[in-house]
Every structure is written in structure tokens, then in C-alpha cells.
Design a protein around this motif. Structure first.
Motif, PDB file in Angstrom:
ATOM      1  N   ALA A  56       0.851  -1.190   0.000  1.00  0.00           N
ATOM      2  CA  ALA A  56       0.000   0.000   0.000  1.00  0.00           C
ATOM      3  C   ALA A  56       0.887   1.240   0.000  1.00  0.00           C
ATOM      4  N   SER A 106       0.799   5.775   0.205  1.00  0.00           N
ATOM      5  CA  SER A 106       0.094   7.042   0.319  1.00  0.00           C
ATOM      6  C   SER A 106       0.228   7.838  -0.980  1.00  0.00           C
ATOM      7  N   ALA A 121      -3.330   3.775  -0.624  1.00  0.00           N
ATOM      8  CA  ALA A 121      -3.842   4.046   0.721  1.00  0.00           C
ATOM      9  C   ALA A 121      -4.389   5.466   0.703  1.00  0.00           C
ATOM     10  N   ARG A 122      -5.644   5.591   0.323  1.00  0.00           N
ATOM     11  CA  ARG A 122      -6.224   6.907   0.092  1.00  0.00           C
ATOM     12  C   ARG A 122      -6.454   7.651   1.398  1.00  0.00           C
ATOM     13  N   PRO A 130      -5.585  -0.590   4.570  1.00  0.00           N
ATOM     14  CA  PRO A 130      -5.246  -1.783   3.778  1.00  0.00           C
ATOM     15  C   PRO A 130      -4.381  -2.794   4.520  1.00  0.00           C
ATOM     16  N   GLY A 175       3.009  -1.246   4.025  1.00  0.00           N
ATOM     17  CA  GLY A 175       2.609   0.056   3.501  1.00  0.00           C
ATOM     18  C   GLY A 175       3.772   1.034   3.513  1.00  0.00           C
ATOM     19  N   LEU A 189       3.817   4.724   3.879  1.00  0.00           N
ATOM     20  CA  LEU A 189       2.787   5.650   4.306  1.00  0.00           C
ATOM     21  C   LEU A 189       3.361   6.967   4.791  1.00  0.00           C
ATOM     22  N   GLU A 199      -8.411   6.145   4.115  1.00  0.00           N
ATOM     23  CA  GLU A 199      -8.056   4.799   4.545  1.00  0.00           C
ATOM     24  C   GLU A 199      -6.739   4.760   5.326  1.00  0.00           C
ATOM     25  N   ARG A 200      -5.732   5.429   4.775  1.00  0.00           N
ATOM     26  CA  ARG A 200      -4.404   5.472   5.385  1.00  0.00           C
ATOM     27  C   ARG A 200      -3.878   4.071   5.676  1.00  0.00           C
ATOM     28  N   GLU A 201      -3.916   3.624   6.942  1.00  0.00           N
ATOM     29  CA  GLU A 201      -3.342   2.312   7.251  1.00  0.00           C
ATOM     30  C   GLU A 201      -4.345   1.175   7.085  1.00  0.00           C
TER      31      GLU A 201
END
Length: 279
Positions: free
Chosen positions: A97, A99, A125-126, A133, A142, A144, A129-131
Motif C-alpha cells: 500500500a 500514500s 492508501a487513500r 489496507p 505500507g 505511508l 483509509e491510510r493504514e
């Protein structure tokens, strides 16, 4: 009660399009069938999800909440089915994932050179949603940008990313080489949108037509560079931390190898991308 995934997909399509006809076309079913299924779904849940008129379809408060929940539920189910198929085929897969604006491709290529038989995928990771996924199983790792809820996650710092002010070319500040937060005081700031269907492209269109300005990470500004906008360094805006994140209980060797490779690759990449001022 058990949640009917088929009806949930039907509802999500209507919520996305705000139109039964277009949703029915997407789902390849007849519109009357879709309408009956949504009514049955509302009866099963015991609450109204939609407000229907002759011209529009709007979400109730319960409908908005269910639409938010549905995105993660349906994505998690899709990911679970894919993992089942991978197990049946004997396929190893790593899903990363990321960002908005952050580029993980170099790390994936480097990892692929060491593990050519492992299939790799990415999932965005929109902003809403961020974390998520990582928590719902869509991704194992991720890349992120903070802030996000890191409870139960293990994180590895990668770097710090400056923010820039995104303004229209006709703005009085547009000709300056840099600005401060005081310079932006009183400006209309376009913060994170309230609708899940909103996008960065939509935000930048609003900025370009003079609806406001925004503070955005440098990588986002560079990824969405376009005519009509100027990106100005904000000298006293706090930088944002970027990091790799995994669920704390995941210790697979394949994942450890990716983290080792990605940490070195992404730290080098981020340092290189932040050299020089944005234009």
C-alpha cells in the motif's frame, strides 16, 4: 444478521453513481431488479439507506455510514478471494500500500531482482483509509505518510517530507519564491474533502479556479503538477514523516527481506527527490 455481500455490492454501486439506471448498467442487471434488491436490503437492515426522488438519489445518514464501511468490506473480500486463488496456484504474492504521491516502484523493482518468482501488487492508501489496507488484509506492507493510527503496527522511518502551498497562478503570492504560514493566514484553505469520492485532481481543479489554496506534501505536488497552479515552499510548515509499516505480528522472511530492501532504497530515493525547490 448475516450481511448479504451481493446486496452490499448493489448498494455500493447505487451510492457511487447516485443513480439506479447507471448503477444497473455497471452491474449488468435490470433496473427494477436492482430497486427490489435495495429495498430488500433496507428491510433486512431495518433502516433507510437512500432517499429517492424522481430526479435524484441521496444517501441517508445510515447510507453514508454503510457506504464508508462497504469500501473496506468489499475490498477485503476481494483480497481474501485472491489469496485463496494464490494458495491454490502455489503463488507467492506481496502487496504494498502507498500514500498519494509516494513512489514505491524502485523498492519493488529491487525486491523483484532478489525474488523474481514473487508476484507484487500495489494498492493506494487513500486519504480516508491510510493504514486500513494493512488492517483488512489488502496489503502486507505500507509506504505511508503520517499521521495515521499506528496501534498494533511496526513502523520504520524513511524520511521527512516538506509541504508546499498550492496556489493558482493568478494569486498574489504566486510570484514569490517561498512563503511562511503567516503569509497564508486568512486564506481559504481546502482541507481534506468530506466525501470519499473526492480526489486530489478535484482539489487541484478547485484551486486552479480560485476556490482556495492548500498545503500539500511535496511528493503530491510533484505527482500532480499541472498548468494553472504554482507550488511554493512553506519555510516554517512542519515536515511530514514517511515510513514503512507492517502489522506487528507479521514476521515472515519474505516480508523481512522486502523491508530491508525497501528501507535502503526508499531512504535513498526520498533524499534525492527532496533536493532542490519545487517549481
Amino acid at each position: 444478521m448475516d450481511l448479504d455481500l451481493r446486496k452490499l455490492r448493489y448498494f455500493a454501486a447505487v451510492a457511487e453513481h447516485r443513480h439506479f439506471g447507471r448503477a444497473a448498467e455497471q452491474l449488468y442487471i435490470a433496473q427494477p431488479v436492482l430497486s427490489r434488491q435495495i429495498r430488500a436490503f433496507e428491510q433486512e437492515l431495518g433502516c433507510a439507506l437512500l432517499v429517492r426522488t424522481t430526479r435524484s438519489v441521496e444517501l441517508t445518514a445510515a447510507g453514508r455510514q454503510l457506504y464508508e464501511e462497504a469500501q473496506g468490506i468489499l475490498a477485503a473480500v476481494t483480497a481474501a478471494v485472491r489469496r485463496v486463488h494464490d494458495a491454490d496456484r502455489g503463488v507467492q504474492r506481496l502487496v504494498v500500500a502507498f500514500s498519494p504521491g509516494l513512489q514505491v516502484s524502485d523498492a519493488i523493482r529491487a525486491f523483484g531482482g532478489r525474488h523474481p518468482k514473487v508476484e507484487t501488487d500495489v494498492v493506494p492508501a487513500r486519504w480516508w483509509e491510510r493504514e486500513a489496507p494493512l488492517r483488512d488484509g489488502r496489503a502486507q506492507v505500507g509506504y505511508l505518510r503520517r499521521p495515521f493510527d499506528d496501534t498494533g503496527l511496526r513502523t520504520i522511518p524513511i524520511g521527512r517530507e516538506p509541504r508546499v502551498a498550492c496556489v493558482p497562478v493568478a494569486h498574489p503570492l504566486a510570484s514569490r519564491p517561498e512563503v511562511t504560514l503567516d503569509d497564508l493566514d486568512g486564506e481559504r484553505m481546502l482541507d481534506a474533502p468530506t466525501r470519499r469520492t473526492s480526489s486530489l485532481e478535484e482539489k487541484f481543479e478547485l484551486i486552479a479556479v480560485g476556490r482556495g489554496i492548500a498545503l500539500v506534501p511535496l511528493s503530491v505536488a510533484r505527482s500532480y503538477s499541472r498548468e494553472g497552479l504554482v507550488h511554493l515552499p512553506v519555510t516554517d510548515a512542519p515536515a511530514l514523516e514517511t515510513c514503512l509499516a507492517v502489522c506487528a505480528d507479521r514476521r515472515e522472511k519474505l516480508l523481512r527481506d522486502f523491508l530491508d530492501i525497501a528501507t535502503a532504497t526508499l531512504r535513498r530515493d526520498q533524499e534525492g527527490r527532496h533536493l532542490g525547490a519545487p517549481h
